[in-house]
Design an enzyme around this catalytic site. Structure first.
Site, PDB file in Angstrom:
ATOM      1  N   HIS A  55       0.843  -1.197   0.000  1.00  0.00           N
ATOM      2  CA  HIS A  55       0.000   0.000   0.000  1.00  0.00           C
ATOM      3  C   HIS A  55       0.885   1.256   0.000  1.00  0.00           C
ATOM      4  CE1 HIS A  55      -0.497   1.226   4.539  1.00  0.00           C
ATOM      5  NE2 HIS A  55       0.725   0.885   4.288  1.00  0.00           N
ATOM      6  N   CYS A  79       5.662   6.571   4.500  1.00  0.00           N
ATOM      7  CA  CYS A  79       4.494   5.779   4.086  1.00  0.00           C
ATOM      8  C   CYS A  79       3.934   6.266   2.756  1.00  0.00           C
ATOM      9  CB  CYS A  79       3.389   5.837   5.152  1.00  0.00           C
ATOM     10  SG  CYS A  79       3.900   5.131   6.724  1.00  0.00           S
ATOM     11  N   HIS A 119       5.045   0.276  -0.243  1.00  0.00           N
ATOM     12  CA  HIS A 119       5.724  -0.625   0.684  1.00  0.00           C
ATOM     13  C   HIS A 119       4.642  -1.635   1.108  1.00  0.00           C
ATOM     14  CE1 HIS A 119       3.799   2.338   3.278  1.00  0.00           C
ATOM     15  NE2 HIS A 119       3.854   1.462   4.263  1.00  0.00           N
ATOM     16  N   HIS A 129       2.970  -4.830   4.092  1.00  0.00           N
ATOM     17  CA  HIS A 129       2.813  -5.367   5.441  1.00  0.00           C
ATOM     18  C   HIS A 129       2.247  -6.786   5.402  1.00  0.00           C
ATOM     19  CE1 HIS A 129       3.532  -1.459   7.269  1.00  0.00           C
ATOM     20  NE2 HIS A 129       2.637  -0.904   6.484  1.00  0.00           N
ATOM     21  N   ASP A 146      -5.387 -10.363  -0.144  1.00  0.00           N
ATOM     22  CA  ASP A 146      -4.093 -11.033   0.017  1.00  0.00           C
ATOM     23  C   ASP A 146      -3.253 -10.961  -1.264  1.00  0.00           C
ATOM     24  OD1 ASP A 146      -2.187 -12.526   1.473  1.00  0.00           O
ATOM     25  OD2 ASP A 146      -2.797 -14.344   0.408  1.00  0.00           O
ATOM     26  N   HIS A 147      -1.977 -10.607  -1.085  1.00  0.00           N
ATOM     27  CA  HIS A 147      -1.040 -10.478  -2.207  1.00  0.00           C
ATOM     28  C   HIS A 147      -1.532  -9.461  -3.228  1.00  0.00           C
ATOM     29  CE1 HIS A 147       0.939 -13.982  -0.475  1.00  0.00           C
ATOM     30  NE2 HIS A 147       1.953 -13.763  -1.281  1.00  0.00           N
ATOM     31  N   GLU A 170      -1.232  -3.701  11.706  1.00  0.00           N
ATOM     32  CA  GLU A 170      -0.461  -3.321  10.509  1.00  0.00           C
ATOM     33  C   GLU A 170       0.978  -3.808  10.668  1.00  0.00           C
ATOM     34  OE1 GLU A 170      -1.052   0.550   8.091  1.00  0.00           O
ATOM     35  OE2 GLU A 170       0.642   0.924   9.416  1.00  0.00           O
TER      36      GLU A 170
END
Lengths: 136, 136, 136, 136, 136, 136
Positions: free
Chosen positions: E15, E34, E40, E42, E80-81, E125
């Site tokens: 994100h 950020c 980047h 998580h 996801d991913h 997060e």
């Protein structure tokens, strides 16, 4: 470049520690409350570690999805929500201590891996008790 | 079949890092805020690992209850809720760094085990800092 | 939309549980080994939780970097690697139980936050013992 | 007395697993959803372990503050909140698998340590998948 | 008898925190690293908690397998991913802060539950930063 | 000043989810592999939380040693290394779901506490599944 890659998994099972060829008294003396004839159980946490060369094509030692599937087939499907003493053939005469379970898991997974890969099994019986077996 | 069995334990203690034969300034330069003369403290988490053959009778390398009692006698009763510098004789002249505490624990537990068993001590001073000693 | 945002932090400190106005025997009876006059210590784990409206501009309840800095200034710099009884003024006459430390942390952080924000403090004295204070 | 001292750290990053010299179809077959061209990401947890003799003066193998600073300079500042494929030169042509990231971290930290110290890198890509590299 | 039942899940995603209607400089000032335009990522850890009466027939508040499937359909398969900003429609104009992601997850899961059940979403997060949303 | 103090404990047990008054087929449909007639098991992690005023004399809400002893007497000695269905009277006709176990634990501990104290029970059946009961 040799790298060890590790994958965590888990299964829940009932077990009882005892030897059929011992008296109840002797089992009780050696295994204490783990010898409860009505069984008790654990959330087993498993770490399967595979050491090998990094494949220069993929950057992988082993595809984690492949390893995940081997663990599912050989361990989770065989042990999860089972009574180890009653329902898992490997423990019909073998006492299901954490040590012996780790050896059984090693022996089930090893033939599914390429022969060049080195295998290590770590098994947590509880968050405070765990064992490691490397095939030696 | 050699298996490594591990048991977690913990103890809380105060300590201070410094050498009596150094000036306060030199201690401060080397040990920084760990040299606070009023002490600070930690929840030490300990992993005691013992490697040996699986006993074919019991399926154990070592009875975890026996190992748990050794840890209680040699480490928890001796170190828990203590000031390591002031109250634990081993550190009367030895600086209680995590490295040195691990060596002291190793030396206390090793003679209590059968000679054939291999011992490894892992000590977490904080969740982010830990040390491992294997007697070499 | 009210959201609770939480930030973990930690500090290491020495302390002793006792009341100066009680005899050693009474302190010993009530506080047991926590009354060791030479102190013991802990790795305190802290969770600071702040509840408020999501700012529609930023999507934040509070900028985590701001909250992180408040925790550093008010708690970590004040308590880390300190002897709570001897070096932290708030505990010169207040017994540094986990309950009282949580209240002190609450009272230090609350004035640094906008008045509309609701504060909750959770403090782990050990991985097994922890307390929560919400200002009521 | 040889002791292994370990320090945990972490960084968050985006990445994509693929080879520029392969077709999208081949990348998809080998790397599955990890080949998402829009990237995905992880909270990487890192354990840097250094093995050496305990310095008899200080009781340290290595000053943790020194090790912490090396990790910050070589890993956190270089990787944290970055897109590994796009922004980290070491991965401009190298696939950022966990295996390859561990090797890159090893190669960045090793020259910063005294030559006598043995280095081991453990990298968690997720809480369930991790790799260990020891330079062999 | 009201009981809260909770299920943990996780997903990995990339994100970037920013507003399209702000200049790069303003985004940088508010969101710092950020705001990296290359993204980047998580490992998000999710706790979905459902509060309701215990069904006297089954002893369940809700069948965990049902809850697990809802989480898979609504969150894991969707996030996801993935790159949250680029690939998840809910964040095409909404800044994917942890707060906003928790609200989106709440709004996706709530209609799948019986109306009498109370929902709470906790989203990590990172291991140190997390948020909780209860629909108020 | 009201503070919630929490203590973690654990026990290992075997159980089976089923109703004696249902057919095997119906039990299987509702409880799936949790209905294994040979039992399976878990490492249950328990958090007992007690909310009350801080005693101005001691700085305690409740002496943790007292709380620890109540947990040992009422839960650990009664449930640990037991088969919940077969050996624990509370579950002779009550299905030992996590929800019901939490209610039973609440009902056993509540009468041992001063009436003014508020009790909350959190029970982890696995690291991913847990329940919370507050007596309402």
């Amino acid at each position: 470049m040799m790298v060890k890659v590790s994958r965590k998994a888990h299964f829940n099972a009932a077990h009882r520690l005892y030897r059929k060829d011992w008296s109840y008294e002797k089992n009780d003396e050696i295994f204490g409350k783990c010898n409860n004839p009505n069984f008790h159980g654990h959330n087993y946490e498993l770490i399967v570690s595979v050491t090998g060369e990094i494949d220069q094509e993929t950057g992988y030692v082993i595809d984690m999805k492949v390893l995940k599937d081997i663990i599912k087939d050989e361990v989770e499907d065989a042990f999860d929500h089972k009574n180890l003493n009653v329902e898992v053939p490997e423990f019909s005469t073998l006492n299901p201590t954490a040590e012996n379970i780790a050896v059984v898991i090693y022996n089930k997974i090893k033939p599914k891996l390429e022969a060049s890969l080195v295998l290590e099994i770590t098994l947590y019986e509880t968050p405070r008790n765990f064992v490691t077996y490397t095939g030696n």
